[in-house]
Motif scaffolding. Structure first.
Motif, PDB file in Angstrom:
ATOM      1  N   SER A   6       3.450  10.170  -9.638  1.00 48.96           N
ATOM      2  CA  SER A   6       2.600  10.443 -10.803  1.00 48.96           C
ATOM      3  C   SER A   6       1.952  11.813 -10.711  1.00 48.96           C
ATOM      4  N   THR A   7       1.490  12.173  -9.534  1.00 45.98           N
ATOM      5  CA  THR A   7       0.877  13.488  -9.325  1.00 45.98           C
ATOM      6  C   THR A   7       1.878  14.606  -9.613  1.00 45.98           C
ATOM      7  N   GLN A   8       3.161  14.322  -9.368  1.00 47.98           N
ATOM      8  CA  GLN A   8       4.208  15.309  -9.619  1.00 47.98           C
ATOM      9  C   GLN A   8       4.738  15.235 -11.048  1.00 47.98           C
ATOM     10  N   GLY A   9       4.106  14.404 -11.887  1.00 43.42           N
ATOM     11  CA  GLY A   9       4.510  14.299 -13.282  1.00 43.42           C
ATOM     12  C   GLY A   9       5.688  13.383 -13.530  1.00 43.42           C
ATOM     13  N   VAL A  10       6.008  12.531 -12.572  1.00 42.65           N
ATOM     14  CA  VAL A  10       7.132  11.601 -12.687  1.00 42.65           C
ATOM     15  C   VAL A  10       6.594  10.210 -12.997  1.00 42.65           C
ATOM     16  N   THR A  11       7.145   9.578 -14.014  1.00 44.37           N
ATOM     17  CA  THR A  11       6.767   8.210 -14.325  1.00 44.37           C
ATOM     18  C   THR A  11       7.298   7.293 -13.232  1.00 44.37           C
ATOM     19  N   ALA A  12       6.417   6.506 -12.646  1.00 46.27           N
ATOM     20  CA  ALA A  12       6.804   5.598 -11.573  1.00 46.27           C
ATOM     21  C   ALA A  12       5.957   4.343 -11.657  1.00 46.27           C
ATOM     22  N   MET A  13       6.536   3.250 -11.181  1.00 44.08           N
ATOM     23  CA  MET A  13       5.806   1.987 -11.135  1.00 44.08           C
ATOM     24  C   MET A  13       6.252   1.189  -9.921  1.00 44.08           C
ATOM     25  N   HIS A  14       5.466   0.183  -9.589  1.00 40.98           N
ATOM     26  CA  HIS A  14       5.698  -0.646  -8.403  1.00 40.98           C
ATOM     27  C   HIS A  14       5.950  -2.078  -8.851  1.00 40.98           C
ATOM     28  N   ALA A  15       6.925  -2.716  -8.227  1.00 36.04           N
ATOM     29  CA  ALA A  15       7.199  -4.130  -8.488  1.00 36.04           C
ATOM     30  C   ALA A  15       7.422  -4.847  -7.163  1.00 36.04           C
ATOM     31  N   ASP A  16       6.959  -6.094  -7.096  1.00 37.18           N
ATOM     32  CA  ASP A  16       7.203  -6.937  -5.936  1.00 37.18           C
ATOM     33  C   ASP A  16       8.435  -7.792  -6.207  1.00 37.18           C
TER      34      ASP A  16
ATOM     35  N   HIS B 100       0.832  -1.204   0.000  1.00 40.25           N
ATOM     36  CA  HIS B 100       0.000   0.000   0.000  1.00 40.25           C
ATOM     37  C   HIS B 100       0.867   1.254   0.000  1.00 40.25           C
ATOM     38  N   VAL B 101       1.899   1.258   0.830  1.00 41.01           N
ATOM     39  CA  VAL B 101       2.808   2.406   0.901  1.00 41.01           C
ATOM     40  C   VAL B 101       3.479   2.627  -0.453  1.00 41.01           C
ATOM     41  N   ALA B 102       3.939   1.551  -1.087  1.00 39.97           N
ATOM     42  CA  ALA B 102       4.584   1.669  -2.402  1.00 39.97           C
ATOM     43  C   ALA B 102       3.614   2.231  -3.436  1.00 39.97           C
ATOM     44  N   ASP B 103       2.380   1.735  -3.445  1.00 43.65           N
ATOM     45  CA  ASP B 103       1.390   2.244  -4.396  1.00 43.65           C
ATOM     46  C   ASP B 103       1.095   3.717  -4.153  1.00 43.65           C
ATOM     47  N   ALA B 104       1.021   4.116  -2.893  1.00 39.39           N
ATOM     48  CA  ALA B 104       0.783   5.531  -2.564  1.00 39.39           C
ATOM     49  C   ALA B 104       1.966   6.393  -2.991  1.00 39.39           C
ATOM     50  N   LEU B 105       3.173   5.867  -2.866  1.00 39.38           N
ATOM     51  CA  LEU B 105       4.361   6.601  -3.292  1.00 39.38           C
ATOM     52  C   LEU B 105       4.395   6.731  -4.817  1.00 39.38           C
ATOM     53  N   VAL B 106       4.040   5.676  -5.520  1.00 33.51           N
ATOM     54  CA  VAL B 106       3.945   5.734  -6.989  1.00 33.51           C
ATOM     55  C   VAL B 106       2.927   6.791  -7.399  1.00 33.51           C
ATOM     56  N   GLN B 107       1.788   6.823  -6.720  1.00 36.04           N
ATOM     57  CA  GLN B 107       0.756   7.828  -7.019  1.00 36.04           C
ATOM     58  C   GLN B 107       1.291   9.235  -6.775  1.00 36.04           C
TER      59      GLN B 107
END
Length: 158
Positions: A52-62, A42-49
């Motif tokens: 994204s809100t700041q215009g930075v491409t980000a993704m989450h991987a396990d 959840h923390v990783a997904d919130a950080l990715v979001q």
């Protein structure tokens, strides 16, 4: 009297800003690990979001591997060698902040659901905590005991 606490989006935005400001966003690897029971996904997904809100491409991987060679082959090398676009990969898993694995990451986050949690003496996880001391070596520590209002624990030793 109730204390003010930042919303999750504010806390994550501050962390994303810090990461981008200190490490940039060009193929940046962020590791998110935490104590048993912490919702690192959840923390990783919130950080990715937040990125994204700041215009930075980000993704989450396990991460499936827990050893440095497996992490390098499974996560680090594919991310660094695939494509040329800037971006941040937020990786979740256990033992990501082990001494041998730390150099793989640009920035690390230790997540706690219960800052007072004590691990049983017979729990194999205790060895990781004692030997590698991931909380002390994390770039930041996040207290999620109030999930809607996570807060950064500066973990000062002063």
């Amino acid at each position: 009297m109730a204390r003010w606490a930042p919303e999750e989006t504010d806390t994550m935005a501050a962390l994303a800003t810090e990461i981008a400001g200190t490490h940039g966003t060009a193929r940046t690897l962020v590791a998110v690990d935490g104590q048993p029971g912490a919702d690192v996904r959840h923390v990783a997904d919130a950080l990715v979001q937040a990125f994204s809100t700041q215009g930075v491409t980000a993704m989450h991987a396990d991460a499936v591997s827990t050893d440095v060679d497996g992490l390098r082959a499974e996560v680090v090398d594919p991310f660094r060698t695939t494509g040329t676009a800037a971006g941040v990969l937020v990786v979740t898993g256990t033992r990501l902040l082990a001494t041998r694995s730390r150099p793989l990451w640009s920035w690390t986050l230790w997540v706690e659901a219960d800052p007072d949690l004590r691990v049983a003496d017979d729990d194999p996880y205790l060895g990781y905590l004692r030997q590698d001391d991931p909380k002390a070596h994390a770039s930041a520590v996040l207290d999620t005991s109030d999930p809607e209002h996570p807060r950064r624990n500066w973990n000062d030793a002063c």
